[in-house]
Write an enzyme that holds these catalytic residues in place. Structure first.
Site, PDB file in Angstrom:
ATOM      1  N   SER A  88       0.767  -1.208   0.000  1.00 48.04           N
ATOM      2  CA  SER A  88       0.000   0.000   0.000  1.00 48.04           C
ATOM      3  C   SER A  88       0.816   1.285   0.000  1.00 48.04           C
ATOM      4  CB  SER A  88      -0.935  -0.092   1.195  1.00 48.04           C
ATOM      5  OG  SER A  88      -1.969   0.798   1.075  1.00 48.04           O
ATOM      6  N   LYS A  98      -1.541  -3.758  -3.162  1.00 45.24           N
ATOM      7  CA  LYS A  98      -2.751  -3.166  -2.588  1.00 45.24           C
ATOM      8  C   LYS A  98      -2.781  -1.700  -2.976  1.00 45.24           C
ATOM      9  CE  LYS A  98      -6.207  -2.062   0.211  1.00 45.24           C
ATOM     10  NZ  LYS A  98      -6.304  -0.636  -0.071  1.00 45.24           N
TER      11      LYS A  98
END
Length: 421
Positions: free
Chosen positions: A336, A361
């Protein structure tokens, strides 16, 4: 040859203003995931702050994708209709039922594993965890095969550590309630004490453990714990070991971590390079990742993201150390916000990325307060690197794929970039 020397960038870092964006790891577990309940400022947010785009928060007390879990691009499901979720919660409240459960049922049917519903207390814990101070027992958890919950890591010196818990142990029950098949968010909420009136230091939690076919129970007592998201050490160069370097390890992007990276980078001496270690970084506050990027860039684009089709840009500040040789270490646990940072430095030609492909992600969630005070975080878009690459379901491919001692190879690469020896 002198050994590595530690220094503390957090002592020089200033605390930033309120932050809004979070790009993180597994929403099904989220920042509420680990068993660490945060302590710090009031986690409640003003409505306008709550409405800011986010992704699943996942700071230091984290859960990780485990056996039996899909990766982001595999079966992520369709986006959830926020209106439907809010309406389901409102109807349930009117009928005297749980709005949280009704909203979670709608989200569950969608198949979007990155959207989730948190109770008001769970969400407050999620927010406060980003401060890096918490109350808990000091373990992180993940989903294992067969719907079980497995201990991923144990904090040294914590109640969990003193009780002899280990990575790989299975959590079977919390305070007498079986947890097999339950969402990790729920398991963690029980560990932290989110279901009790006062989950403060000294309160007990009894957990059932399984290891190698043996089962037992232990009572642990929650403590006030702190974590340092950023650590730095000076690595001497001797030719064989590679370049002299400052190794900056970022475990997650909690509040203040971006400035800590900047402070650590400022400690580099002439002739030294930087090893920015993002392996196992679970994500966190994206503004902190952008601040970290600003340590190595002189302004410019870090990432773009969309919210319901409306495009936004994230820009680095000017004045970064653009001449320092820089290598970024990544692996499958780099998620992320950490992927956002690695991708930006790679696309901008600022760093060589070494290691293995990152997790993948890259979806954006928007939090919405529901009728009973719970919060639904629903997917509204995705982010891209400066070159327009989609991260979600794909991850960041390293410039140099390494199996084995990635740090040794990274230091060799750093030597080739002009790092000292």
């Amino acid at each position: 040859m002198p050994g590595p020397s530690m220094f503390h960038p957090q002592r020089r870092a200033r605390r930033g203003a309120a932050l809004t964006l979070v790009f993180a790891g597994v929403l099904a577990t989220g920042a509420a995931a680990g068993s660490w309940s945060p302590d710090g400022r009031d986690g409640r947010k003003a409505p306008e702050a709550l409405a800011a785009p986010r992704t699943a928060a996942r700071p230091a007390d984290r859960a990780v994708a485990g056996a039996g879990e899909e990766r982001p691009g595999d079966g992520a499901g369709a986006p959830v209709d926020r209106t439907e979720v809010e309406a389901a919660a409102a109807r349930a409240v009117e009928d005297g039922k749980s709005g949280t459960e009704a909203a979670a049922e709608v989200v569950g049917r969608s198949g979007d594993r990155w959207s989730a519903v948190y109770s008001a207390r769970e969400y407050e814990g999620l927010e406060r965890a980003l401060n890096g101070s918490y109350i808990g027992v000091g373990l992180s958890a993940r989903r294992a095969a067969g719907g079980r919950t497995e201990i991923d890591s144990v904090r040294p010196g914590s109640p969990a550590d003193r009780a002899g818990l280990r990575s790989g142990d299975l959590l079977r029950s919390v305070d007498g309630t079986p947890v097999d098949g339950r969402p990790v968010t729920e398991v963690v909420a029980r560990l932290r004490g989110d279901t009790t009136a006062w989950p403060g230091p000294g309160t007990p939690v009894r957990i059932g453990i399984e290891r190698a076919g043996s089962s037992w129970e232990r009572t642990l007592y929650r403590e006030r714990l702190t974590t340092e998201s950023v650590t730095a050490e000076r690595l001497a160069g001797d030719g064989a070991a590679g370049a002299a370097a400052v190794r900056i390890k970022v475990g997650s992007f909690t509040r203040g971590s971006g400035e800590q990276v900047r402070a650590a980078a400022a400690e580099a001496l002439p002739g030294e390079g930087i090893l920015l270690d993002l392996r196992g970084n679970s994500g966190g506050l994206v503004d902190e990742a952008v601040t970290a990027a600003s340590a190595f860039l002189d302004g410019g684009l870090v990432a773009t993201y969309d919210v319901h089709g409306s495009q936004r840009a994230l820009e680095a500040r000017t004045g970064g150390a653009t001449a320092l040789p820089l290598v970024v270490l990544v692996d499958g646990g780099t998620m992320s916000a950490a992927e956002l940072l690695a991708g930006a430095l790679q696309d901008r030609g600022r760093a060589v990325v070494v290691g293995s492909r990152t997790f993948g992600k890259g979806s954006v969630q928007m939090p919405s307060r529901l009728a009973d005070g719970s919060v639904a975080e629903l997917t509204v878009g995705h982010y891209r690197t400066p070159a327009g690459r989609v991260v979600d379901g794909r991850g960041i491919a390293p410039d140099l794929l390494v199996r084995g001692d990635a740090e040794e190879r990274a230091r060799t690469v750093l030597s080739g970039l002009g790092g000292g020896s």
